[in-house]
Design a protein around this motif. Structure first.
Motif, PDB file in Angstrom:
ATOM      1  N   ARG A  52      81.862  44.708  57.125  1.00  0.00           N
ATOM      2  CA  ARG A  52      83.105  43.935  57.206  1.00  0.00           C
ATOM      3  C   ARG A  52      82.970  42.517  56.633  1.00  0.00           C
ATOM      4  O   ARG A  52      83.957  41.801  56.508  1.00  0.00           O
ATOM      5  N   VAL A  53      81.746  42.109  56.290  1.00  0.00           N
ATOM      6  CA  VAL A  53      81.516  40.782  55.714  1.00  0.00           C
ATOM      7  C   VAL A  53      82.077  40.761  54.287  1.00  0.00           C
ATOM      8  O   VAL A  53      81.984  41.753  53.564  1.00  0.00           O
ATOM      9  N   GLN A  54      82.642  39.637  53.902  1.00  0.00           N
ATOM     10  CA  GLN A  54      83.193  39.493  52.554  1.00  0.00           C
ATOM     11  C   GLN A  54      82.064  39.393  51.518  1.00  0.00           C
ATOM     12  O   GLN A  54      80.965  38.935  51.821  1.00  0.00           O
ATOM     13  N   GLU A  55      82.370  39.795  50.314  1.00  0.00           N
ATOM     14  CA  GLU A  55      81.457  39.565  49.199  1.00  0.00           C
ATOM     15  C   GLU A  55      81.449  38.066  48.903  1.00  0.00           C
ATOM     16  O   GLU A  55      82.411  37.388  49.227  1.00  0.00           O
ATOM     17  N   PRO A  56      80.408  37.494  48.375  1.00  0.00           N
ATOM     18  CA  PRO A  56      79.283  38.159  47.742  1.00  0.00           C
ATOM     19  C   PRO A  56      78.168  38.571  48.707  1.00  0.00           C
ATOM     20  O   PRO A  56      77.192  39.184  48.296  1.00  0.00           O
ATOM     21  N   HIS A  57      78.291  38.256  49.998  1.00  0.00           N
ATOM     22  CA  HIS A  57      77.185  38.510  50.926  1.00  0.00           C
ATOM     23  C   HIS A  57      77.059  39.962  51.373  1.00  0.00           C
ATOM     24  O   HIS A  57      75.960  40.430  51.647  1.00  0.00           O
ATOM     25  N   ARG A  58      78.175  40.679  51.472  1.00  0.00           N
ATOM     26  CA  ARG A  58      78.128  42.042  52.016  1.00  0.00           C
ATOM     27  C   ARG A  58      77.073  42.903  51.313  1.00  0.00           C
ATOM     28  O   ARG A  58      76.249  43.526  51.956  1.00  0.00           O
ATOM     29  N   THR A  59      77.082  42.928  50.002  1.00  0.00           N
ATOM     30  CA  THR A  59      76.146  43.771  49.253  1.00  0.00           C
ATOM     31  C   THR A  59      74.702  43.373  49.553  1.00  0.00           C
ATOM     32  O   THR A  59      73.840  44.235  49.753  1.00  0.00           O
ATOM     33  N   SER A  60      74.434  42.078  49.632  1.00  0.00           N
ATOM     34  CA  SER A  60      73.066  41.615  49.915  1.00  0.00           C
ATOM     35  C   SER A  60      72.630  41.998  51.327  1.00  0.00           C
ATOM     36  O   SER A  60      71.487  42.409  51.544  1.00  0.00           O
ATOM     37  N   TYR A  61      73.543  41.862  52.306  1.00  0.00           N
ATOM     38  CA  TYR A  61      73.209  42.256  53.678  1.00  0.00           C
ATOM     39  C   TYR A  61      72.915  43.753  53.754  1.00  0.00           C
ATOM     40  O   TYR A  61      71.943  44.165  54.380  1.00  0.00           O
ATOM     41  N   LEU A  62      73.774  44.546  53.141  1.00  0.00           N
ATOM     42  CA  LEU A  62      73.585  46.005  53.205  1.00  0.00           C
ATOM     43  C   LEU A  62      72.296  46.423  52.490  1.00  0.00           C
ATOM     44  O   LEU A  62      71.623  47.362  52.922  1.00  0.00           O
ATOM     45  N   LYS A  63      71.927  45.693  51.454  1.00  0.00           N
ATOM     46  CA  LYS A  63      70.665  45.967  50.763  1.00  0.00           C
ATOM     47  C   LYS A  63      69.474  45.655  51.675  1.00  0.00           C
ATOM     48  O   LYS A  63      68.483  46.390  51.697  1.00  0.00           O
ATOM     49  N   LEU A  64      69.558  44.574  52.464  1.00  0.00           N
ATOM     50  CA  LEU A  64      68.482  44.205  53.388  1.00  0.00           C
ATOM     51  C   LEU A  64      68.216  45.299  54.424  1.00  0.00           C
ATOM     52  O   LEU A  64      67.074  45.520  54.821  1.00  0.00           O
ATOM     53  N   ILE A  65      69.268  45.969  54.878  1.00  0.00           N
ATOM     54  CA  ILE A  65      69.103  46.958  55.955  1.00  0.00           C
ATOM     55  C   ILE A  65      68.976  48.391  55.451  1.00  0.00           C
ATOM     56  O   ILE A  65      68.731  49.302  56.240  1.00  0.00           O
ATOM     57  N   ARG A  66      69.123  48.583  54.157  1.00  0.00           N
ATOM     58  CA  ARG A  66      69.160  49.927  53.558  1.00  0.00           C
ATOM     59  C   ARG A  66      68.013  50.821  54.014  1.00  0.00           C
ATOM     60  O   ARG A  66      68.218  51.995  54.319  1.00  0.00           O
ATOM     61  N   ASP A  67      66.809  50.304  54.074  1.00  0.00           N
ATOM     62  CA  ASP A  67      65.642  51.136  54.381  1.00  0.00           C
ATOM     63  C   ASP A  67      65.221  51.095  55.850  1.00  0.00           C
ATOM     64  O   ASP A  67      64.198  51.673  56.211  1.00  0.00           O
ATOM     65  N   LEU A  68      65.992  50.411  56.685  1.00  0.00           N
ATOM     66  CA  LEU A  68      65.636  50.335  58.103  1.00  0.00           C
ATOM     67  C   LEU A  68      66.072  51.600  58.843  1.00  0.00           C
ATOM     68  O   LEU A  68      67.107  52.194  58.521  1.00  0.00           O
ATOM     69  N   GLU A  69      65.288  51.978  59.814  1.00  0.00           N
ATOM     70  CA  GLU A  69      65.642  53.111  60.663  1.00  0.00           C
ATOM     71  C   GLU A  69      66.909  52.783  61.445  1.00  0.00           C
ATOM     72  O   GLU A  69      67.088  51.662  61.920  1.00  0.00           O
ATOM     73  N   GLN A  70      67.784  53.768  61.577  1.00  0.00           N
ATOM     74  CA  GLN A  70      69.020  53.574  62.329  1.00  0.00           C
ATOM     75  C   GLN A  70      68.997  54.475  63.567  1.00  0.00           C
ATOM     76  O   GLN A  70      68.838  55.684  63.447  1.00  0.00           O
ATOM     77  N   VAL A  71      69.124  53.856  64.750  1.00  0.00           N
ATOM     78  CA  VAL A  71      69.200  54.619  65.993  1.00  0.00           C
ATOM     79  C   VAL A  71      70.677  54.872  66.302  1.00  0.00           C
ATOM     80  O   VAL A  71      71.553  54.142  65.854  1.00  0.00           O
ATOM     81  N   ASP A  72      70.929  55.903  67.073  1.00  0.00           N
ATOM     82  CA  ASP A  72      72.308  56.316  67.357  1.00  0.00           C
ATOM     83  C   ASP A  72      72.984  55.423  68.390  1.00  0.00           C
ATOM     84  O   ASP A  72      72.344  54.903  69.301  1.00  0.00           O
ATOM     85  N   LEU A  73      74.281  55.314  68.236  1.00  0.00           N
ATOM     86  CA  LEU A  73      75.138  54.741  69.267  1.00  0.00           C
ATOM     87  C   LEU A  73      75.578  55.937  70.107  1.00  0.00           C
ATOM     88  O   LEU A  73      76.460  56.683  69.721  1.00  0.00           O
ATOM     89  N   THR A  74      74.901  56.130  71.230  1.00  0.00           N
ATOM     90  CA  THR A  74      75.131  57.316  72.064  1.00  0.00           C
ATOM     91  C   THR A  74      76.240  57.076  73.081  1.00  0.00           C
ATOM     92  O   THR A  74      76.601  55.928  73.364  1.00  0.00           O
TER      93      THR A  74
END
Length: 160
Positions: A52-74
């Motif tokens: 939901r962050v505006q560009e130009p930061h959104r793409t950079s933020y999503l790139k930072l987390i791209r390879d991180l493990e994601q746990v479920d929202l149960t």
């Protein structure tokens, strides 16, 4: 086995925050020198907040987390977050903060890492979370800032 870190959205945001250079620089050093020694995880909540962050930061933020493990929202984590709200630990308008804690608790994550002092890295709130989670039989993650997890070696690197 590595200890686990749940990265709350404010830590990722701080990585690119030119408005607070001390926090940004410490976050970058921690991310590069310390975080690899842990099992770092995020949740779908973190991903959606960053999307939901505006560009130009959104793409950079999503790139930072791209390879991180994601746990479920149960469902259990959602119920736990509702319990925090029902007990007045979090106000309903801060449901996302309650969910971050609940996700880390449900998945038994050692540390919830945040720069959110108002709602998360707050001693009184942490005490209430500990009491509630213990009574409900849930794990109690330590809620810390990246600064708490900086080693002496990283501090020496930053002094050079």
């Amino acid at each position: 086995m590595k200890q686990a870190l749940y990265l709350e959205t404010s830590v990722i945001g701080a990585y690119l925050d030119n408005g607070e250079p001390f926090r940004r620089d410490l976050t970058i050093r921690w991310w590069e020198h310390e975080m690899p020694g842990y099992r770092a995880v995020i949740s779908p909540l973190v991903s959606s907040e960053l999307a939901r962050v505006q560009e130009p930061h959104r793409t950079s933020y999503l790139k930072l987390i791209r390879d991180l493990e994601q746990v479920d929202l149960t469902e259990e984590a959602a119920i736990l977050a509702e319990g925090y709200i029902a007990r007045g630990i979090f106000h309903r308008k801060y449901i996302a903060d309650a969910l971050h804690v609940a996700i880390a608790s449900f998945h038994k994550i050692d540390y919830l890492v945040t720069w959110n002092f108002g709602h998360l890295a707050n001693v009184r709130r942490q005490a209430r979370i500990k009491l509630f989670n213990t009574a409900a039989g849930f794990y109690v993650p330590m809620i810390v800032t990246p600064e708490f997890l900086v080693s002496e070696a990283t501090e020496r690197v930053s002094e050079l």
